[in-house]
Scaffold this motif. Structure first.
Motif, PDB file in Angstrom:
ATOM      1  N   PHE A   4       0.831  -1.203   0.000  1.00 25.09           N
ATOM      2  CA  PHE A   4       0.000   0.000   0.000  1.00 25.09           C
ATOM      3  C   PHE A   4       0.867   1.255   0.000  1.00 25.09           C
ATOM      4  CE2 PHE A   4      -3.191   3.042   1.309  1.00 25.09           C
ATOM      5  CZ  PHE A   4      -4.358   2.540   0.748  1.00 25.09           C
ATOM      6  N   THR A   5       1.988   1.199   0.675  1.00 22.31           N
ATOM      7  CA  THR A   5       2.875   2.369   0.749  1.00 22.31           C
ATOM      8  C   THR A   5       3.555   2.667  -0.589  1.00 22.31           C
ATOM      9  OG1 THR A   5       4.647   0.951   1.592  1.00 22.31           O
ATOM     10  CG2 THR A   5       3.316   2.173   3.214  1.00 22.31           C
ATOM     11  N   ASP A   6       3.470   1.750  -1.556  1.00 11.91           N
ATOM     12  CA  ASP A   6       4.025   2.002  -2.885  1.00 11.91           C
ATOM     13  C   ASP A   6       3.014   2.644  -3.834  1.00 11.91           C
ATOM     14  OD1 ASP A   6       6.505   1.036  -2.172  1.00 11.91           O
ATOM     15  OD2 ASP A   6       6.106  -0.995  -2.903  1.00 11.91           O
ATOM     16  N   LEU A   7       1.760   2.777  -3.401  1.00 12.89           N
ATOM     17  CA  LEU A   7       0.765   3.424  -4.248  1.00 12.89           C
ATOM     18  C   LEU A   7       1.115   4.902  -4.408  1.00 12.89           C
ATOM     19  CD1 LEU A   7      -2.628   2.087  -2.791  1.00 12.89           C
ATOM     20  CD2 LEU A   7      -1.421   1.283  -4.830  1.00 12.89           C
ATOM     21  N   PRO A   8       0.885   5.459  -5.586  1.00 17.87           N
ATOM     22  CA  PRO A   8       0.996   6.920  -5.694  1.00 17.87           C
ATOM     23  C   PRO A   8      -0.016   7.549  -4.729  1.00 17.87           C
ATOM     24  CG  PRO A   8       0.805   5.894  -7.869  1.00 17.87           C
ATOM     25  CD  PRO A   8       0.547   4.818  -6.861  1.00 17.87           C
TER      26      PRO A   8
END
Length: 151
Positions: A50-54
């Motif tokens: 989730f932390t890699d989502l823009p």
């Protein structure tokens, strides 16, 4: 890419009870949930963490989840609503939205069991609702003006 059930749902290769869909996200009634009146919101693009989502996409996922939490509260009237990113289970970023009727529901107490003297969590004790029940929940949650159903 390894098998991903969310990608299979997005591609139409796996059945799901869809609550909401737009160009960026999909929201479904989860197959394994402590309460069937739950929802999972995930991006259509396969991104594991989730932390890699823009940031804009993460905010959109959470906004759809927030609207769904209001619908679940209105339709099913649980004591509280829980929302969060767990990060395990399916290696595809997803946002959990779930009713809470007990303070321990935030940790999915219905998933807890003891094995070898340790508390563990898993799906083994959770009943799987019928497709008809899941479709009914999806239909009820789609039937609100908070978010449009585009599917």
């Amino acid at each position: 890419m390894a098998e991903c059930p969310f990608c299979d749902i997005i591609q139409g290769n796996l059945e799901a009870s869809i609550i909401y869909e737009d160009d960026l996200v999909l929201a479904i009634v989860p197959l394994h949930a402590p309460y069937p009146e739950s929802a999972l919101v995930f991006p259509k693009q396969h991104i594991d963490h989730f932390t890699d989502l823009p940031k804009d996409l993460a905010m959109h996922v959470m906004s759809v989840g927030f609207d769904l939490s209001k619908k679940i509260m209105n339709k099913y009237q649980p004591g509280r609503m829980g929302m969060g990113v767990h990060g395990y289970g399916v290696p595809h970023a997803h946002f959990n939205v779930f009713p809470q009727n007990h303070p321990m529901d935030v940790v999915f107490r219905k998933m807890a069991y003891i094995k070898d003297g340790e508390v563990r969590f898993g799906f083994k004790n959770l009943p799987v609702p019928s497709r008809e029940k899941m479709d009914e929940i999806a239909r009820i949650l789609r039937g609100s003006v908070l978010i449009p159903n585009e599917r």
